[in-house]
Motif scaffolding. Sequence first.
Motif, PDB file in Angstrom:
ATOM      1  N   ARG A   4      52.060  -9.106 -12.641  1.00 51.23           N
ATOM      2  CA  ARG A   4      53.399  -8.844 -12.500  1.00 51.23           C
ATOM      3  C   ARG A   4      54.033  -8.676 -11.059  1.00 51.23           C
ATOM      4  O   ARG A   4      53.273  -7.828 -10.391  1.00 51.23           O
ATOM      5  N   GLY A   5      55.033  -9.372 -10.667  1.00 53.97           N
ATOM      6  CA  GLY A   5      55.378  -9.100  -9.326  1.00 53.97           C
ATOM      7  C   GLY A   5      56.065  -7.801  -9.132  1.00 53.97           C
ATOM      8  O   GLY A   5      56.486  -7.281  -9.881  1.00 53.97           O
ATOM      9  N   GLU A   6      56.084  -7.656  -7.796  1.00 55.97           N
ATOM     10  CA  GLU A   6      56.520  -6.409  -7.367  1.00 55.97           C
ATOM     11  C   GLU A   6      57.848  -6.637  -6.488  1.00 55.97           C
ATOM     12  O   GLU A   6      57.952  -7.618  -5.638  1.00 55.97           O
ATOM     13  N   GLY A   7      59.037  -5.889  -6.489  1.00 54.54           N
ATOM     14  CA  GLY A   7      60.436  -5.859  -5.885  1.00 54.54           C
ATOM     15  C   GLY A   7      60.909  -6.882  -6.140  1.00 54.54           C
ATOM     16  O   GLY A   7      61.056  -7.271  -7.383  1.00 54.54           O
ATOM     17  N   ALA A   8      61.502  -7.785  -5.123  1.00 50.27           N
ATOM     18  CA  ALA A   8      62.092  -8.963  -5.498  1.00 50.27           C
ATOM     19  C   ALA A   8      61.340 -10.411  -5.761  1.00 50.27           C
ATOM     20  O   ALA A   8      62.125 -11.310  -6.158  1.00 50.27           O
ATOM     21  N   LYS A   9      60.150 -10.095  -5.683  1.00 53.29           N
ATOM     22  CA  LYS A   9      59.280 -11.407  -5.860  1.00 53.29           C
ATOM     23  C   LYS A   9      58.580 -11.277  -7.148  1.00 53.29           C
ATOM     24  O   LYS A   9      57.719 -10.290  -7.322  1.00 53.29           O
ATOM     25  N   PRO A  10      58.415 -12.620  -7.784  1.00 51.99           N
ATOM     26  CA  PRO A  10      57.454 -12.747  -8.910  1.00 51.99           C
ATOM     27  C   PRO A  10      55.795 -12.985  -8.209  1.00 51.99           C
ATOM     28  O   PRO A  10      55.820 -13.061  -7.165  1.00 51.99           O
ATOM     29  N   TYR A  11      55.079 -12.429  -9.175  1.00 52.75           N
ATOM     30  CA  TYR A  11      53.795 -12.859  -8.826  1.00 52.75           C
ATOM     31  C   TYR A  11      53.410 -14.282  -8.717  1.00 52.75           C
ATOM     32  O   TYR A  11      53.657 -15.100  -9.641  1.00 52.75           O
ATOM     33  N   VAL A  12      52.858 -14.582  -7.746  1.00 54.09           N
ATOM     34  CA  VAL A  12      52.364 -15.984  -7.371  1.00 54.09           C
ATOM     35  C   VAL A  12      50.837 -16.384  -7.311  1.00 54.09           C
ATOM     36  O   VAL A  12      50.299 -15.462  -6.220  1.00 54.09           O
ATOM     37  N   PHE A  13      50.540 -17.061  -8.074  1.00 51.45           N
ATOM     38  CA  PHE A  13      48.962 -17.557  -8.119  1.00 51.45           C
ATOM     39  C   PHE A  13      48.888 -18.921  -7.813  1.00 51.45           C
ATOM     40  O   PHE A  13      49.709 -19.799  -8.437  1.00 51.45           O
ATOM     41  N   CYS A  14      48.226 -19.335  -6.905  1.00 46.83           N
ATOM     42  CA  CYS A  14      47.617 -20.738  -6.607  1.00 46.83           C
ATOM     43  C   CYS A  14      46.548 -21.011  -7.386  1.00 46.83           C
ATOM     44  O   CYS A  14      45.497 -20.524  -7.381  1.00 46.83           O
ATOM     45  N   LEU A 158      63.310 -18.323  -2.205  1.00 46.79           N
ATOM     46  CA  LEU A 158      63.185 -19.256  -3.488  1.00 46.79           C
ATOM     47  C   LEU A 158      62.579 -18.384  -4.384  1.00 46.79           C
ATOM     48  O   LEU A 158      63.159 -18.335  -5.240  1.00 46.79           O
ATOM     49  N   LEU A 159      61.699 -17.443  -4.045  1.00 50.08           N
ATOM     50  CA  LEU A 159      60.735 -16.551  -4.804  1.00 50.08           C
ATOM     51  C   LEU A 159      62.038 -15.634  -5.690  1.00 50.08           C
ATOM     52  O   LEU A 159      62.029 -15.505  -6.724  1.00 50.08           O
ATOM     53  N   GLY A 160      62.876 -15.165  -4.651  1.00 53.46           N
ATOM     54  CA  GLY A 160      63.905 -14.301  -5.137  1.00 53.46           C
ATOM     55  C   GLY A 160      64.800 -14.728  -6.070  1.00 53.46           C
ATOM     56  O   GLY A 160      65.144 -14.092  -7.156  1.00 53.46           O
ATOM     57  N   ARG A 161      65.272 -16.099  -5.944  1.00 55.35           N
ATOM     58  CA  ARG A 161      66.196 -16.751  -6.968  1.00 55.35           C
ATOM     59  C   ARG A 161      65.399 -17.122  -8.234  1.00 55.35           C
ATOM     60  O   ARG A 161      66.140 -17.117  -9.058  1.00 55.35           O
ATOM     61  N   LEU A 162      64.347 -17.338  -8.056  1.00 57.83           N
ATOM     62  CA  LEU A 162      63.493 -17.684  -9.381  1.00 57.83           C
ATOM     63  C   LEU A 162      63.414 -16.374 -10.251  1.00 57.83           C
ATOM     64  O   LEU A 162      63.648 -16.700 -11.408  1.00 57.83           O
ATOM     65  N   ARG A 163      63.429 -15.303  -9.426  1.00 54.05           N
ATOM     66  CA  ARG A 163      63.359 -14.079 -10.417  1.00 54.05           C
ATOM     67  C   ARG A 163      64.811 -13.763 -10.755  1.00 54.05           C
ATOM     68  O   ARG A 163      65.106 -13.403 -11.955  1.00 54.05           O
ATOM     69  N   ASP A 164      65.607 -13.793  -9.813  1.00 51.71           N
ATOM     70  CA  ASP A 164      67.249 -13.369 -10.195  1.00 51.71           C
ATOM     71  C   ASP A 164      67.970 -14.397 -10.928  1.00 51.71           C
ATOM     72  O   ASP A 164      68.586 -13.755 -11.937  1.00 51.71           O
TER      73      ASP A 164
END
Length: 248
Positions: A4-14, A158-164
């Motif tokens: 699970r991501g923290e703050g405004a960012k999703p968890y990102v796995f490559c 981008l990541l913030g918008r993917l979450r929001d």
Amino acid sequence: MGWRGEGAKPYVFCHMETSLDGKIMGRFWDVLGDLDENPFYDVAFGPDRVWPMGGWISGRVTTDDNFTDHAEPALPEAWDPVPEGDFLCDTGEPMYYISIDPHGRLGWTSDRIRYRDTDAKVLEVLTEQASERYRAFLRGLSIPYLVCGEETVDFSALLGRLRDDFGMDCVMLGGGGTVNWSMLCQGIVDEVSVVVDPSADGSTETQTLFMAAPGLAPVEPHRFHLESVERVGTGGEQVWLRYSVDNG
């Protein structure tokens, strides 16, 4: 590792599949016909997948190679004025294919893609360099898009918008090498997962797992921490490596 991501960012796995010499495309695939299982797909997309991702991110070249076949977009001859900013539609889909297309070049013919057993809604990521005509083209196909940056993609935004806007807590980064490295250098990749195939082709011209593009990301060392090693695939001939990323 928690996903699970923290703050405004999703968890990102490559999550990538490579040859022994680190390539993510090339002729090394030609000698793997006896490997009739695909652990790369299973662990990320299968019914018992490891990460509960809401979508996966790929660059323009990877998209052209796999889904749009390098087609030119059928841009409209005339169109209504297009508002500035994002175009949000169908934000409640269970899975998205998030395509990084800064200048608006991909020739989509549908708002959906199919990857093996996975159906996904297309979500385009543009910069302000994408033309109004191209944005009208996407709207005509009901393809949502996010405008993230003036000339290059601001991946943090981008990541913030993917979450929001799309409710994503976990996102996969799936190549190519340039977008993988660019996001890693911005300190927003949490984990690197690699399925290594028992083959190589020695090419010096094909993409590797990470590649620094001039003007987009620096050439600099990064530290990873090995979290697990597992033999996978037919006869256990492939190796699945998981690393956490030292973003300190």
